[in-house]
Design a protein around this motif. Structure first.
Motif, short mmCIF file in Angstrom:
data_model
loop_
_atom_site.label_atom_id
_atom_site.label_comp_id
_atom_site.label_asym_id
_atom_site.label_seq_id
_atom_site.Cartn_x
_atom_site.Cartn_y
_atom_site.Cartn_z
N GLN A 180 43.15 51.75 20.75
CA GLN A 180 44.09 50.64 20.70
C GLN A 180 45.53 51.04 20.42
O GLN A 180 46.46 50.44 20.95
N VAL A 181 45.75 52.03 19.56
CA VAL A 181 47.12 52.37 19.20
C VAL A 181 47.92 52.91 20.40
O VAL A 181 49.03 52.41 20.67
N PRO A 182 47.41 53.89 21.16
CA PRO A 182 48.17 54.34 22.34
C PRO A 182 48.35 53.22 23.36
O PRO A 182 49.41 53.10 23.98
N TYR A 183 47.31 52.38 23.51
CA TYR A 183 47.39 51.25 24.44
C TYR A 183 48.53 50.30 24.05
O TYR A 183 49.35 49.90 24.89
N THR A 184 48.60 49.94 22.78
CA THR A 184 49.60 48.99 22.32
C THR A 184 51.00 49.59 22.35
O THR A 184 51.98 48.89 22.69
N MET A 185 51.13 50.85 22.03
CA MET A 185 52.44 51.51 22.09
C MET A 185 52.98 51.47 23.52
O MET A 185 54.15 51.14 23.75
N ALA A 186 52.13 51.83 24.48
CA ALA A 186 52.55 51.81 25.88
C ALA A 186 52.86 50.39 26.33
O ALA A 186 53.85 50.13 27.03
N ALA A 229 49.71 50.75 30.36
CA ALA A 229 48.86 50.81 29.16
C ALA A 229 47.42 51.14 29.54
O ALA A 229 46.73 51.88 28.83
N ALA A 230 46.94 50.59 30.65
CA ALA A 230 45.58 50.86 31.10
C ALA A 230 45.42 52.34 31.46
O ALA A 230 44.41 52.97 31.12
N ILE A 231 46.41 52.90 32.14
CA ILE A 231 46.35 54.31 32.53
C ILE A 231 46.39 55.21 31.30
O ILE A 231 45.60 56.16 31.17
N VAL A 232 47.29 54.90 30.36
CA VAL A 232 47.44 55.71 29.15
C VAL A 232 46.17 55.70 28.31
O VAL A 232 45.76 56.72 27.75
N SER A 233 45.53 54.54 28.20
CA SER A 233 44.37 54.40 27.31
C SER A 233 43.04 54.63 28.01
O SER A 233 41.99 54.59 27.36
N GLN A 234 43.05 54.89 29.32
CA GLN A 234 41.79 55.05 30.05
C GLN A 234 40.92 56.19 29.54
O GLN A 234 39.71 56.01 29.35
N ALA A 236 40.65 57.48 26.53
CA ALA A 236 40.05 57.07 25.25
C ALA A 236 38.99 56.00 25.47
O ALA A 236 37.93 56.02 24.85
N ASP A 237 39.25 55.06 26.37
CA ASP A 237 38.29 54.00 26.66
C ASP A 237 37.01 54.57 27.23
O ASP A 237 35.90 54.16 26.85
N THR A 238 37.14 55.54 28.14
CA THR A 238 35.96 56.18 28.74
C THR A 238 35.15 56.93 27.69
O THR A 238 33.92 56.81 27.63
N LEU A 239 35.83 57.70 26.85
CA LEU A 239 35.14 58.47 25.82
C LEU A 239 34.43 57.57 24.82
O LEU A 239 33.29 57.84 24.42
N LEU A 240 35.08 56.49 24.42
CA LEU A 240 34.48 55.59 23.44
C LEU A 240 33.28 54.86 24.02
O LEU A 240 32.30 54.58 23.32
N SER A 241 33.33 54.55 25.31
CA SER A 241 32.19 53.92 25.96
C SER A 241 30.99 54.87 25.97
O SER A 241 29.85 54.46 25.74
N LYS A 242 31.26 56.15 26.22
CA LYS A 242 30.20 57.15 26.22
C LYS A 242 29.61 57.34 24.83
O LYS A 242 28.40 57.46 24.65
N LEU A 270 37.25 61.32 33.23
CA LEU A 270 37.94 60.52 32.21
C LEU A 270 38.63 59.30 32.81
O LEU A 270 38.82 58.29 32.14
N PHE A 271 39.01 59.40 34.08
CA PHE A 271 39.71 58.29 34.73
C PHE A 271 38.82 57.52 35.71
O PHE A 271 39.31 56.74 36.52
N LEU A 272 37.50 57.72 35.59
CA LEU A 272 36.56 57.00 36.43
C LEU A 272 36.60 55.50 36.09
O LEU A 272 36.58 55.12 34.93
N GLY A 273 36.69 54.67 37.11
CA GLY A 273 36.74 53.22 36.89
C GLY A 273 38.12 52.70 36.54
O GLY A 273 38.26 51.56 36.09
N LEU A 274 39.14 53.51 36.77
CA LEU A 274 40.50 53.11 36.40
C LEU A 274 40.99 51.90 37.19
O LEU A 274 41.65 51.01 36.62
N GLY A 275 40.68 51.86 38.48
CA GLY A 275 41.18 50.77 39.33
C GLY A 275 40.84 49.38 38.80
O GLY A 275 41.74 48.56 38.56
#
Length: 309
Positions: A180-186, A229-234, A236-242, A270-275
């Motif tokens: 969340q922090v990198p996402y919100t900063m971006a 923000a989606a690109i920057v946090s992608q 972290a989002d992928t890793l946390l889902s795993k 890491l960027f799988l599902g970015l679209g």
């Protein structure tokens, strides 16, 4: 998704800052920022939750398989959690931005506004996640274990009683911050700088723009901010889902797991599902900033200090 001006005025009756009525300041002003942020986050995240039901299997299939009550599973914690998070995130951002301006002065703050946007949003998101984490933990438990409790209060009380505050509500605090922090900063810095650029190209100031034009600007800037923000946090989002789907080895730290998973996935993984995530986050962010701006205007919360040149 977006409430009309008439609807906002009917539901939020407040004195207008125009005329003889003084504009709100101090705690009153930040309370309005917080309320606007709370509403915009609760509305947009609630809408996204409903949209996911429609996209994944459809409302009818969910009702047939699990009953109508399944549609509301997790909705209470989601709405309550993001209501609180939005209050702390948006209200906190305005507060910490103003605090930085008071410390450095308007001129120096303007020269270093990108750093102030980044720092203010990071601090605000930290406290926002402190508020969100218990309700997010409750939501996850209700969704993953439908028989755990009948609703938000029941689930919250049971987790508190059986597991305590730290283990029950904050075991996932680190991962939430990581995402969340990198996402919100971006999100905030790109929104601020994009808005500044758009208004500069118009050759006007914010005060000179009509409400409808300002809403359009907020939507456009929100789309750009959400995309970045989606690109920057992608990653972290992928890793946390795993991490949420796979149990770690006994004694392995969270940092070790993250590094190991990142190495296994590689840049492409890491960027799988970015679209699809860009589309969702850009829509969510645009909606938040548009609603936030409109509600602030209706509440008369226009007294924030601007440091854009």
């Amino acid at each position: 998704m977006f409430p009309s001006q008439d609807s906002l005025k009917k539901n939020f009756i407040v004195p207008s800052p125009a005329g003889d009525v003084a504009a709100p300041t101090g705690a009153s002003l930040y309370a309005r920022f917080a309320l606007a942020g709370a509403i915009c986050c609760a509305v947009t995240h609630g809408a996204i939750l409903a949209l996911r039901f429609g996209m994944v299997g459809g409302f009818r299939q969910v009702i047939q398989a699990e009953g109508a009550g399944a549609l509301l599973t997790g909705f209470g914690p989601t709405a309550a959690g993001y209501f609180l998070q939005g209050a702390f995130k948006f209200g906190g951002y305005e507060f910490w931005k103003k605090t930085a301006i008071d410390v450095f002065g308007v001129e120096k703050a303007s020269e270093n506004r990108t750093a102030i946007y980044l720092g203010s949003s990071a601090i605000a998101e930290f406290f926002a996640d402190v508020a969100l984490c218990p309700l997010e933990a409750t939501r996850i438990r209700l969704v993953s274990q439908p028989t755990f409790a009948t609703g938000l209060l029941g689930g919250f009380s049971r987790i508190l009683k059986e597991e305590g505050v730290v283990k029950g509500f904050y075991s996932g605090f680190g991962p939430i911050l990581l995402k969340q922090v990198p996402y919100t900063m971006a999100k905030f810095v790109v929104f601020e700088r994009t808005t500044e650029l758009i208004i500069k190209q118009m050759g006007q100031t914010k005060d000179q723009l009509s409400p409808s034009t300002m809403t359009t600007v907020n939507l456009g800037s929100g789309i750009v901010a959400g995309t970045v923000a989606a690109i920057v946090s992608q990653p972290a989002d992928t890793l946390l889902s795993k991490i949420n789907k796979q149990k770690g080895v006994a004694g392995e730290s969270l940092t070790s797991r993250l590094i190991s998973m990142a190495g296994q996935l590689g840049v492409k993984g890491l960027f799988l599902g970015l679209g699809p995530r860009v589309v969702m986050v850009a829509t969510l962010t645009a909606g938040q900033f548009a609603i936030y701006g409109d509600i602030k205007r209706v509440l008369g919360a226009t007294g924030g200090v601007e440091i854009a040149k």
